[in-house]
Design a protein around this motif. Structure first.
Motif, short mmCIF file in Angstrom:
data_model
loop_
_atom_site.label_atom_id
_atom_site.label_comp_id
_atom_site.label_asym_id
_atom_site.label_seq_id
_atom_site.Cartn_x
_atom_site.Cartn_y
_atom_site.Cartn_z
N GLU A 130 33.61 64.68 90.99
CA GLU A 130 34.85 65.40 90.71
C GLU A 130 35.22 65.40 89.23
O GLU A 130 36.12 66.13 88.82
CB GLU A 130 36.01 64.79 91.52
N LEU A 131 34.54 64.59 88.44
CA LEU A 131 34.89 64.46 87.04
C LEU A 131 34.47 65.68 86.25
O LEU A 131 33.46 66.32 86.54
CB LEU A 131 34.22 63.21 86.44
N ASP A 132 35.24 66.00 85.20
CA ASP A 132 34.81 67.06 84.31
C ASP A 132 33.66 66.55 83.44
O ASP A 132 33.34 65.37 83.43
CB ASP A 132 35.97 67.59 83.46
N GLN A 133 33.05 67.49 82.74
CA GLN A 133 31.86 67.16 81.97
C GLN A 133 32.09 66.03 80.97
O GLN A 133 31.29 65.09 80.86
CB GLN A 133 31.38 68.42 81.25
N ALA A 134 33.18 66.13 80.23
CA ALA A 134 33.45 65.13 79.20
C ALA A 134 33.58 63.73 79.80
O ALA A 134 33.03 62.76 79.29
CB ALA A 134 34.72 65.49 78.43
N THR A 135 34.32 63.65 80.90
CA THR A 135 34.56 62.34 81.49
C THR A 135 33.31 61.78 82.15
O THR A 135 33.04 60.58 82.10
CB THR A 135 35.70 62.44 82.52
N ARG A 136 32.53 62.65 82.76
CA ARG A 136 31.28 62.19 83.37
C ARG A 136 30.39 61.50 82.34
O ARG A 136 29.82 60.44 82.58
CB ARG A 136 30.50 63.38 83.95
N VAL A 137 30.26 62.14 81.18
CA VAL A 137 29.31 61.59 80.23
C VAL A 137 29.89 60.39 79.50
O VAL A 137 29.17 59.48 79.11
CB VAL A 137 28.83 62.67 79.27
N GLU A 138 31.19 60.37 79.33
CA GLU A 138 31.81 59.15 78.80
C GLU A 138 31.48 57.96 79.69
O GLU A 138 31.21 56.86 79.21
CB GLU A 138 33.33 59.33 78.69
N LEU A 139 31.46 58.21 80.98
CA LEU A 139 31.10 57.15 81.92
C LEU A 139 29.66 56.71 81.71
O LEU A 139 29.34 55.51 81.78
CB LEU A 139 31.32 57.64 83.35
N LEU A 140 28.77 57.65 81.44
CA LEU A 140 27.37 57.29 81.18
C LEU A 140 27.23 56.50 79.89
O LEU A 140 26.41 55.58 79.80
CB LEU A 140 26.51 58.55 81.12
N PRO A 170 25.85 71.39 68.59
CA PRO A 170 26.66 70.17 68.71
C PRO A 170 28.05 70.48 69.26
O PRO A 170 28.67 71.47 68.90
CB PRO A 170 26.73 69.64 67.27
N ALA A 171 28.50 69.63 70.15
CA ALA A 171 29.83 69.75 70.75
C ALA A 171 30.73 68.65 70.17
O ALA A 171 30.26 67.76 69.47
CB ALA A 171 29.72 69.62 72.26
N PRO A 172 32.03 68.69 70.46
CA PRO A 172 32.91 67.65 69.93
C PRO A 172 32.52 66.24 70.33
O PRO A 172 32.82 65.29 69.62
CB PRO A 172 34.28 68.03 70.52
N TRP A 173 31.83 66.10 71.45
CA TRP A 173 31.43 64.78 71.92
C TRP A 173 30.06 64.33 71.39
O TRP A 173 29.65 63.20 71.61
CB TRP A 173 31.37 64.75 73.44
N ALA A 202 26.39 60.85 61.83
CA ALA A 202 27.25 60.90 60.65
C ALA A 202 27.34 62.32 60.10
O ALA A 202 28.39 62.73 59.58
CB ALA A 202 26.71 59.96 59.57
N ALA A 203 26.26 63.09 60.20
CA ALA A 203 26.23 64.43 59.62
C ALA A 203 27.17 65.40 60.31
O ALA A 203 27.65 66.36 59.70
CB ALA A 203 24.80 64.99 59.66
N ILE A 204 27.47 65.17 61.59
CA ILE A 204 28.33 66.12 62.32
C ILE A 204 29.67 65.54 62.71
O ILE A 204 30.48 66.22 63.33
CB ILE A 204 27.62 66.61 63.60
N ASP A 263 35.06 64.88 74.85
CA ASP A 263 34.21 63.88 74.23
C ASP A 263 33.04 63.45 75.11
O ASP A 263 32.60 62.33 75.03
CB ASP A 263 35.04 62.63 73.88
N GLY A 264 32.55 64.30 75.95
CA GLY A 264 31.46 63.89 76.80
C GLY A 264 30.21 64.70 76.55
O GLY A 264 30.26 65.89 76.35
N PRO A 265 29.07 64.06 76.54
CA PRO A 265 27.83 64.76 76.35
C PRO A 265 27.37 65.52 77.59
O PRO A 265 27.87 65.30 78.67
CB PRO A 265 26.84 63.66 76.00
N ILE A 266 26.42 66.41 77.41
CA ILE A 266 25.88 67.20 78.51
C ILE A 266 24.55 66.59 78.94
O ILE A 266 23.74 66.19 78.13
CB ILE A 266 25.63 68.65 78.06
N LEU A 267 24.31 66.57 80.23
CA LEU A 267 23.03 66.13 80.72
C LEU A 267 22.04 67.28 80.61
O LEU A 267 22.32 68.39 81.04
CB LEU A 267 23.13 65.71 82.20
N GLY A 268 20.89 67.03 80.04
CA GLY A 268 19.93 68.10 79.88
C GLY A 268 18.55 67.55 79.56
O GLY A 268 18.36 66.35 79.48
N GLU A 269 17.61 68.43 79.35
CA GLU A 269 16.25 68.02 79.09
C GLU A 269 15.87 68.30 77.65
O GLU A 269 16.30 69.29 77.06
CB GLU A 269 15.29 68.77 80.02
N ALA A 270 15.04 67.45 77.07
CA ALA A 270 14.57 67.66 75.71
C ALA A 270 13.62 68.85 75.69
O ALA A 270 12.91 69.13 76.65
CB ALA A 270 13.85 66.42 75.21
#
Length: 328
Positions: A130-140, A170-173, A202-204, A263-270
């Motif tokens: 049920e978590l939004d994207q930002a909160t899900r990845v903060e948890l990770l 790049p996103a805010p998270w 540091a660059a972003i 502030d949450g990252p996205i799950l994805g593949e390299a």
């Protein structure tokens, strides 16, 4: 407990609209007082968390059955380092409201109490979906830190690897994610890769943290020199030190005019990229990982439950081919 005086800038009209609505059943004078204490909590959260907690508790003493008030106490207690209180209050708010958006703070409070195994277990909470994207990845990110606490650094790397190496702008998270990933790499004995990811963070990063200084120290073995113009600047603050939490977003849940951060990252593949990008390529200009130069709006992000924490352990990790460190 003595009630803290309300600062003039803590105006009731600054309170989040939804929280104000929850106060409508109270007498007007009491509702105004509660609103001002909650606004004072948000205003003081970063600079004086103990004072913020005092204001939140002042509100809870008067209306203990409002979920927004219990949440405010929990968030302020987390920032003040009172992790047992934070867990108690955030659990109460979760029961009353039914929302799981504070799972990262609850998991991180478990870390603060020296129980990292319980922090990792929050990945299997029934409400994670049920978590939004930002909160899900903060948890990770929190869970990755807990794996480090458990002396499982390679498992910490695996939890964030797909997120950190996912293609896209790049996103805010992103800076928080890359910083946490660099921490995991460093703990796993991969300092060269860690330095590159610290540099990219540091660059972003629009906020001043110590990512650049960490990269410099790893690379040279010496503290980063301070410019003459910055001699009076305060020491930089780590993005994840010692525990993680989206503090700006915490405050914005109470303040109507505060901008909520994603502030949450996205799950994805390299993805593989060209090793010789054009000069206008973002990875050249900003020292970003190569895959980040692809800014196409493609969302092929898997759900958080595709990260099977039960299968992540240091004995089975083999991620040499998956980590494409930043260039530069």
């Amino acid at each position: 407990m003595q009630t803290p005086p309300l600062p003039d800038e803590a105006r009731a009209d600054l309170l989040d609209h939804d929280v104000r609505r929850s106060l409508k059943g109270l007498p007007a004078g009491l509702a105004d007082t509660i609103a001002r204490h909650l606004v004072a909590t948000a205003l003081l959260l970063d600079d004086d968390p103990a004072a913020a907690l005092a204001h939140a508790r002042a509100a809870a003493d008067r209306v203990p059955r409002l979920s927004a008030v219990r949440e405010a106490v929990g968030i302020a207690a987390y920032h003040a380092g009172e992790y047992a209180t934070a867990l108690l209050e955030l659990r109460a708010a979760k029961r009353m409201e039914g929302s799981a958006h504070n799972l990262p703070l609850m998991a991180d409070s478990e870390r603060g109490l020296g129980r990292p195994e319980r922090a990792v277990a929050y990945l299997r909470d029934p409400q994670v979906d049920e978590l939004d994207q930002a909160t899900r990845v903060e948890l990770l990110i929190v869970a990755s830190g807990a794996r480090r606490d458990l002396d499982q650094p390679e498992a910490a790397v695996v939890l964030l690897r797909d997120l950190a190496t996912a293609k896209g702008a790049p996103a805010p998270w992103t800076a928080r994610l890359w910083y946490a990933y660099a921490e995991a790499l460093l703990a796993a004995g991969r300092p060269d890769e860690a330095a590159r990811w610290f540099s990219s963070a540091a660059a972003i990063d629009e906020d001043e943290n110590d990512a650049a200084a960490r990269a410099y120290l790893i690379t040279t073995g010496q503290p980063m020199p301070v410019d003459d113009d910055d001699e009076e600047a305060s020491e930089p603050t780590a993005t994840e030190a010692p525990f993680t939490g989206n503090r700006a977003q915490d405050a914005s849940t109470l303040m109507e005019d505060a901008s909520a951060l994603d502030d949450g990252p996205i799950l994805g593949e390299a993805t593989a990229t060209d090793d010789t990008p054009a000069p206008e390529d973002l990875s050249v200009v900003y020292d970003l990982p190569p895959h980040v130069a692809d800014t196409s709006e493609v969302d092929d992000t898997p759900a958080i439950d595709e990260v099977n924490d039960d299968e992540v352990n240091d004995d089975e990790v083999n991620d040499d081919d998956a980590d494409a460190p930043p260039t530069g």
